[in-house]
Design a protein around this motif. Sequence first.
Motif, short mmCIF file in Angstrom:
data_model
loop_
_atom_site.label_atom_id
_atom_site.label_comp_id
_atom_site.label_asym_id
_atom_site.label_seq_id
_atom_site.Cartn_x
_atom_site.Cartn_y
_atom_site.Cartn_z
N PRO A 161 0.59 -0.87 0.09
CA PRO A 161 0.04 0.28 0.10
C PRO A 161 0.68 1.47 0.40
CG PRO A 161 -1.04 -1.91 1.93
CD PRO A 161 0.39 -2.18 1.03
N CYS A 162 0.80 2.23 -0.51
CA CYS A 162 1.14 3.28 -0.33
C CYS A 162 0.53 4.19 -0.19
CB CYS A 162 0.74 3.66 -2.16
SG CYS A 162 1.83 2.56 -2.78
N VAL A 163 0.86 5.45 0.44
CA VAL A 163 0.87 6.99 0.85
C VAL A 163 1.67 8.07 0.22
CG1 VAL A 163 0.33 8.72 3.09
CG2 VAL A 163 0.01 6.05 3.43
N THR A 164 0.79 9.27 -0.66
CA THR A 164 1.51 9.55 -1.60
C THR A 164 1.25 11.10 -1.44
OG1 THR A 164 0.47 9.78 -3.61
CG2 THR A 164 1.49 7.60 -3.36
N THR A 165 1.70 12.01 -1.70
CA THR A 165 1.40 13.62 -1.46
C THR A 165 0.29 13.77 -2.92
OG1 THR A 165 3.50 14.09 -2.65
CG2 THR A 165 2.97 14.80 -0.74
N ASP A 166 -0.40 14.69 -2.81
CA ASP A 166 -1.26 14.86 -4.00
C ASP A 166 -0.96 15.19 -5.82
OD1 ASP A 166 -3.74 14.72 -5.68
OD2 ASP A 166 -5.08 16.41 -4.74
#
Length: 498
Positions: free
Chosen positions: A412-417
């Motif tokens: 899973p990933c967490v990214t900036t928009d």
Amino acid sequence: MMDDICFILEGTYPFLRGGVSSWTHNLIEDMPDLTFSLLAISPVKGPPKEFEYPIPENVTNIVETFLYNDILPNQPCPNKKNKDLFWDVFFDYLTGKNNQYGFHFEKMFPLLCDTASRAVNAVDIMNSRESHELTEKLYEEKKKDTCSFFDFFWTWRSMLLVFIQAINVEIPPAKVYHASCTGYSGLIGALAKLKYNRPLILTEHGIYTKERKIEINQAEWIQKKERSRIFIDQSQGTIKDLWLDNFYRLGRVTYDLADIITTLYGGNEKLEIEFGADPKKIEIIPNGVQIDRFFPQRSISKSDPNIRKIGLVGRVVPIKDIKMFIKVCKIVLDTMPNVIFEVIGPMDEDEDYLQECIELCKLLGVEDKCIVTGPKNLIKENIYPQLDIMALTSISEGLPLTILEALCVGVPCVTTDVGACSELLNGRTEEDIALGISGYVVPIGNAEEFAQACLKILRDPQLHSQMVETGYKRIDTFYKQTDIVKRYKDLYLYYMKR
């Protein structure tokens, strides 16, 4: 020998790793029946550099060229009678008369670049009376009320020198030219099109003009300085505007002369249109993943399931906002101390920024938990299977290959928009959105929200598993490298026949 395709690459493949480099390498490898040449653009000449990738056998020629070179080629000018015409056209190009940058550049080309019809040469451009008069004319028209002539002159001259070096590059002949961005890669692509009368394809991953705007606005070398009273007070904004105008102009030339513009997602398309591209030329082709390379990693278990790990695969440079990642590390560790953070990627592109990141780790007391590893072989060293979360804190991106690869493996990933991240994690079409989410997207620069998104995934095994399955389905359905390669190969074959 004329190759099928000449890639024109600025600051990427084959000397630096990164998303654009991987994309280039994979395309070439997956088209073994076509031949490629590489024109690699570097800033300055230095010690010979090693290739960061094994060069495929169908690459027959690699030419490295340098933009910062004080030696000016003094070519013969058989058409000096038309030098006044050149200076008029050059002024129209520089000022964007009638908003027709490509038209003026094409009109200027034979007077500056064609050996049979050249009216002026590099020495004339830099050192002639007409050049000085042009500089004064530009200053009077645009900047005299906001900037000293001293500052304008040296800023303008530095831009002009790079422009001259770019237009004098030796370009390998090819059936099709493929520029990896606008900027100087696009400028040389436009020259190749005019010189050999062959088609030009432009692909934008990130939007070059936008990224240069970010860098220029952050640049410490463009700063206000105290001047003697004989100078008009300079405006920091004016110097920055000169650079922004320069990159906008280079972008417009590329957009105007490209036969087709491919880009990665809808947000890029909107920006390209805003920066002057013809909407009719634009086609969206996302990045893809070589699923067969990453699929085996889905079955690899973590070496230590008690240690949670968050990784960022990327260069240690400001545009990746590694400092935000370090702040996220501090916030997460205050709640969950058994987490390790790793920055995996080249460290040598901006040594000052690297040192600032190291100092920030020490300041926040996370130097033992936030590790800058340098580049690694993501497949051979099984990097992705060891991660619980892939992080991306960038302030600008296109469609990041590292996110595609992580989802393919089941991270899973967490990214900036930024860029296409929202499409990758939330879906783009109705069918894609129906699959569910494969991570979280948070605002640029918000370390607190980013950290809370990471904690939410780490604390909820069911959520983590659901994101893993969604990532698998999304990649398998919409982002197969074989499908992407076919679309580019169809373009190559079509334009090779023209």
